[in-house]
Design a protein around this motif. Structure first.
Motif, PDB file in Angstrom:
ATOM      1  N   TYR A  36       0.467  -1.184  -0.103  1.00  0.00           N
ATOM      2  CA  TYR A  36      -0.288  -0.115  -0.088  1.00  0.00           C
ATOM      3  C   TYR A  36       0.603   1.321   0.204  1.00  0.00           C
ATOM      4  O   TYR A  36       0.826   2.049  -0.663  1.00  0.00           O
ATOM      5  CB  TYR A  36      -0.707  -0.169   1.110  1.00  0.00           C
ATOM      6  CG  TYR A  36      -2.017   0.751   0.936  1.00  0.00           C
ATOM      7  CD1 TYR A  36      -2.994   0.258   0.921  1.00  0.00           C
ATOM      8  CD2 TYR A  36      -1.908   2.371   1.316  1.00  0.00           C
ATOM      9  CE1 TYR A  36      -4.463   1.380   0.833  1.00  0.00           C
ATOM     10  CE2 TYR A  36      -3.274   2.663   1.848  1.00  0.00           C
ATOM     11  CZ  TYR A  36      -4.085   2.287   1.530  1.00  0.00           C
ATOM     12  OH  TYR A  36      -5.897   3.419   1.168  1.00  0.00           O
ATOM     13  N   LEU A 302     -12.834   2.216   1.865  1.00  0.00           N
ATOM     14  CA  LEU A 302     -13.728   3.104   0.749  1.00  0.00           C
ATOM     15  C   LEU A 302     -12.715   4.138   1.054  1.00  0.00           C
ATOM     16  O   LEU A 302     -12.642   5.131  -0.476  1.00  0.00           O
ATOM     17  CB  LEU A 302     -14.986   3.120   0.575  1.00  0.00           C
ATOM     18  CG  LEU A 302     -15.764   1.498   0.529  1.00  0.00           C
ATOM     19  CD1 LEU A 302     -17.392   1.803   1.052  1.00  0.00           C
ATOM     20  CD2 LEU A 302     -15.099   0.432  -0.656  1.00  0.00           C
ATOM     21  N   ALA A 305      -8.976   4.879   0.068  1.00  0.00           N
ATOM     22  CA  ALA A 305      -8.932   4.432  -0.628  1.00  0.00           C
ATOM     23  C   ALA A 305      -8.824   5.783  -1.905  1.00  0.00           C
ATOM     24  O   ALA A 305      -8.175   5.991  -2.380  1.00  0.00           O
ATOM     25  CB  ALA A 305      -9.481   3.285  -1.360  1.00  0.00           C
ATOM     26  N   ARG A 306     -10.018   6.615  -1.655  1.00  0.00           N
ATOM     27  CA  ARG A 306     -10.289   7.317  -2.617  1.00  0.00           C
ATOM     28  C   ARG A 306      -8.895   8.569  -2.251  1.00  0.00           C
ATOM     29  O   ARG A 306      -8.835   9.229  -3.157  1.00  0.00           O
ATOM     30  CB  ARG A 306     -12.233   8.190  -2.702  1.00  0.00           C
ATOM     31  CG  ARG A 306     -12.793   7.255  -2.917  1.00  0.00           C
ATOM     32  CD  ARG A 306     -13.316   6.984  -4.453  1.00  0.00           C
ATOM     33  NE  ARG A 306     -14.003   6.106  -4.710  1.00  0.00           N
ATOM     34  CZ  ARG A 306     -15.235   5.558  -4.909  1.00  0.00           C
ATOM     35  NH1 ARG A 306     -15.553   7.697  -4.972  1.00  0.00           N
ATOM     36  NH2 ARG A 306     -15.723   5.469  -4.646  1.00  0.00           N
ATOM     37  N   VAL A 309      -5.982   7.442  -3.420  1.00  0.00           N
ATOM     38  CA  VAL A 309      -5.560   7.364  -4.477  1.00  0.00           C
ATOM     39  C   VAL A 309      -5.272   8.956  -4.969  1.00  0.00           C
ATOM     40  O   VAL A 309      -4.368   9.203  -6.979  1.00  0.00           O
ATOM     41  CB  VAL A 309      -6.699   7.259  -6.109  1.00  0.00           C
ATOM     42  CG1 VAL A 309      -6.779   7.447  -7.418  1.00  0.00           C
ATOM     43  CG2 VAL A 309      -6.806   5.719  -5.577  1.00  0.00           C
ATOM     44  N   GLU A 316      -3.065   3.000  -8.393  1.00  0.00           N
ATOM     45  CA  GLU A 316      -4.289   2.945  -7.756  1.00  0.00           C
ATOM     46  C   GLU A 316      -5.292   1.786  -8.111  1.00  0.00           C
ATOM     47  O   GLU A 316      -5.847   1.698  -7.356  1.00  0.00           O
ATOM     48  CB  GLU A 316      -4.707   4.018  -9.453  1.00  0.00           C
ATOM     49  CG  GLU A 316      -7.226   3.613  -8.939  1.00  0.00           C
ATOM     50  CD  GLU A 316      -7.510   4.344 -10.282  1.00  0.00           C
ATOM     51  OE1 GLU A 316      -8.446   4.956  -9.902  1.00  0.00           O
ATOM     52  OE2 GLU A 316      -6.842   5.630 -11.009  1.00  0.00           O
ATOM     53  N   GLU A 317      -4.351   0.547  -9.012  1.00  0.00           N
ATOM     54  CA  GLU A 317      -4.750  -0.509  -8.879  1.00  0.00           C
ATOM     55  C   GLU A 317      -5.261  -1.629  -7.861  1.00  0.00           C
ATOM     56  O   GLU A 317      -5.246  -2.117  -7.612  1.00  0.00           O
ATOM     57  CB  GLU A 317      -4.011  -1.378 -10.137  1.00  0.00           C
ATOM     58  CG  GLU A 317      -4.716  -2.657 -10.386  1.00  0.00           C
ATOM     59  CD  GLU A 317      -3.712  -3.137 -11.594  1.00  0.00           C
ATOM     60  OE1 GLU A 317      -4.413  -4.591 -12.042  1.00  0.00           O
ATOM     61  OE2 GLU A 317      -3.113  -2.439 -12.650  1.00  0.00           O
ATOM     62  N   MET A 320      -7.554   0.143  -4.786  1.00  0.00           N
ATOM     63  CA  MET A 320      -8.551  -0.127  -5.202  1.00  0.00           C
ATOM     64  C   MET A 320      -9.298  -1.824  -4.957  1.00  0.00           C
ATOM     65  O   MET A 320     -10.350  -1.814  -5.841  1.00  0.00           O
ATOM     66  CB  MET A 320      -9.133   1.044  -6.227  1.00  0.00           C
ATOM     67  CG  MET A 320      -8.533   2.209  -6.232  1.00  0.00           C
ATOM     68  SD  MET A 320      -9.598   3.290  -5.185  1.00  0.00           S
ATOM     69  CE  MET A 320     -11.048   3.461  -5.402  1.00  0.00           C
ATOM     70  N   SER A 323     -12.004  -1.807  -2.597  1.00  0.00           N
ATOM     71  CA  SER A 323     -12.796  -1.125  -3.287  1.00  0.00           C
ATOM     72  C   SER A 323     -14.067  -1.482  -3.773  1.00  0.00           C
ATOM     73  O   SER A 323     -15.237  -1.382  -3.605  1.00  0.00           O
ATOM     74  CB  SER A 323     -11.878   0.293  -3.750  1.00  0.00           C
ATOM     75  OG  SER A 323     -11.611   1.853  -2.010  1.00  0.00           O
ATOM     76  N   ARG A 324     -13.281  -2.114  -4.640  1.00  0.00           N
ATOM     77  CA  ARG A 324     -14.393  -2.709  -5.530  1.00  0.00           C
ATOM     78  C   ARG A 324     -15.534  -3.336  -5.577  1.00  0.00           C
ATOM     79  O   ARG A 324     -16.832  -3.061  -5.750  1.00  0.00           O
ATOM     80  CB  ARG A 324     -13.139  -2.860  -7.292  1.00  0.00           C
ATOM     81  CG  ARG A 324     -12.803  -1.501  -7.983  1.00  0.00           C
ATOM     82  CD  ARG A 324     -12.032  -2.113  -9.621  1.00  0.00           C
ATOM     83  NE  ARG A 324     -11.408  -1.216  -9.688  1.00  0.00           N
ATOM     84  CZ  ARG A 324     -10.395  -0.825  -9.575  1.00  0.00           C
ATOM     85  NH1 ARG A 324      -9.425  -1.761  -9.462  1.00  0.00           N
ATOM     86  NH2 ARG A 324     -10.191   0.176 -10.419  1.00  0.00           N
TER      87      ARG A 324
END
Length: 356
Positions: A36, A302, A305-306, A309, A316-317, A320, A323-324
């Motif tokens: 991370y 969530l 993470a935003r 980014v 980002e990959e 996230m 998150s997805r």
């Protein structure tokens, strides 16, 4: 949340140089592992055993007392029979060194440790059977229980009052809710935060205190085959989010992360809860808060993470990943409601416990 800090990005030759200078090891093979905000490098030295060179980001590197505590905790757990990594001493007997480098944000200092390598594969790659989830819950409770016996002069470094990932600090997400403007998720997050304030905070005085690992997720639990067509836990890694907290927080965090890769997320809570309660039965306030705490952890994941980014678009990959799927799961859990979800968790936990 911290402003942009530098994620380390040491080259192969820099890693080899540190290994030679500090540990007198010659790198035969090095390979980057996902992370991370730190840099983890898998190392095979000519001189023998595999190990992991962990280079901390510049922000965490400014807090050596905290890192010293994390290193001590790993060793303490290992001595008590839990599968934690330990730090290997350098040629001068130190467990960490401070290295200066420019990783894109000017010259900065990075704390470096060489850790033992634990065998196994991440639990994210294995189908989560009820038995494996039970063992994960049991391991999380056992770890927090063992840490109650730990003594160290710098233990206060784990207090981390304003730590954004501490489940006691859910309200710290509020200044970042604008990152969800125009997203239907924003309403769910706001509702969960309101529930947290009205139903969890008033009960906190009845939660039992402990030290939390704080990040028992499906990438931080390692498993290996047990010889009976199943798997056993072979490692708990990444103690970077450790802080003083509450037992019920650790349980909520473990349930939330183990839902991410599961084909039917709602069923995850039961076996983890059963494993947890085989070591530490919950009191009434803890039971009543579990549902909202699990949802609160989804919200932390969530929203943070935003924000991350915006600071590290190039990563980002990885950021996230959770998150997805998390957006879908938290929305489903909120729609199903507390009563329904609790019924699923507590009834299946009771059935599993009877069978044990």
């Amino acid at each position: 949340m911290a402003e942009k800090h530098s994620k380390p990005n040491f080259s192969h030759s820099q890693v080899s140089e540190i290994l030679k200078r500090c540990y007198n090891l010659t790198a035969l093979e090095t390979r980057s592992l996902p992370s991370y905000d730190d840099q983890n490098v898998y190392v095979v030295p000519v001189e023998g055993c595999e190990c992991i060179l962990k280079i901390l980001n510049s922000e965490h590197s400014e807090n050596p007392d905290l890192i010293e505590m994390q290193t001590f905790v790993m060793s303490f757990l290992h001595q008590n029979g839990l599968p934690a990594q330990t730090a290997l001493p350098s040629t001068s007997g130190q467990l960490m060194s401070l290295e200066e480098a420019d990783c894109g944000s000017g010259l900065q200092k990075y704390l470096v440790r060489l850790l033992t390598y634990l065998p196994g594969t991440t639990i994210s790659k294995i189908p989560s059977t009820p038995q494996l989830l039970y063992e994960t819950g049991k391991m999380a409770a056992t770890m927090d229980n063992v840490l109650q016996e730990m003594r160290h002069p710098k233990i206060s470094a784990l207090e981390r009052e304003k730590f954004i990932w501490n489940l006691a600090n859910v309200s710290l997400l509020e200044p970042y809710l604008h990152l969800l403007d125009g997203d239907p998720l924003q309403e769910v997050v706001k509702s969960v935060l309101h529930q947290y304030k009205t139903s969890v905070e008033p009960q906190r005085s009845n939660f039992r205190k402990c030290i939390n690992h704080g990040d028992i997720n499906d990438l931080n639990v390692l498993v290996e085959p047990d010889g009976n067509d199943g798997h056993r836990i072979s490692g708990i890694i990444d103690f970077g989010d450790m802080h003083t907290g509450y037992y019920i927080h650790e349980l909520a965090i473990t349930i939330m992360y183990m839902m991410i890769e599961h084909p039917n997320p709602i069923v995850v809570g039961g076996p983890i809860l059963a494993g947890w309660e085989s070591v530490l039965p919950l009191n009434e306030a803890e039971k009543d808060s579990l549902y909202v705490l699990v949802l609160s952890r989804f919200c932390q994941s969530l929203v943070i993470a935003r924000h991350a980014v915006t600071l590290q678009p190039e990563n980002e990959e990885y950021i996230m990943i959770t998150s997805r799927k998390g957006i879908y799961i938290v929305s489903q859990l909120w729609k199903l409601g507390k009563e329904h979800v609790e019924k699923v968790w507590f009834e299946s936990a009771a059935q599993l416990s009877k069978r044990k």
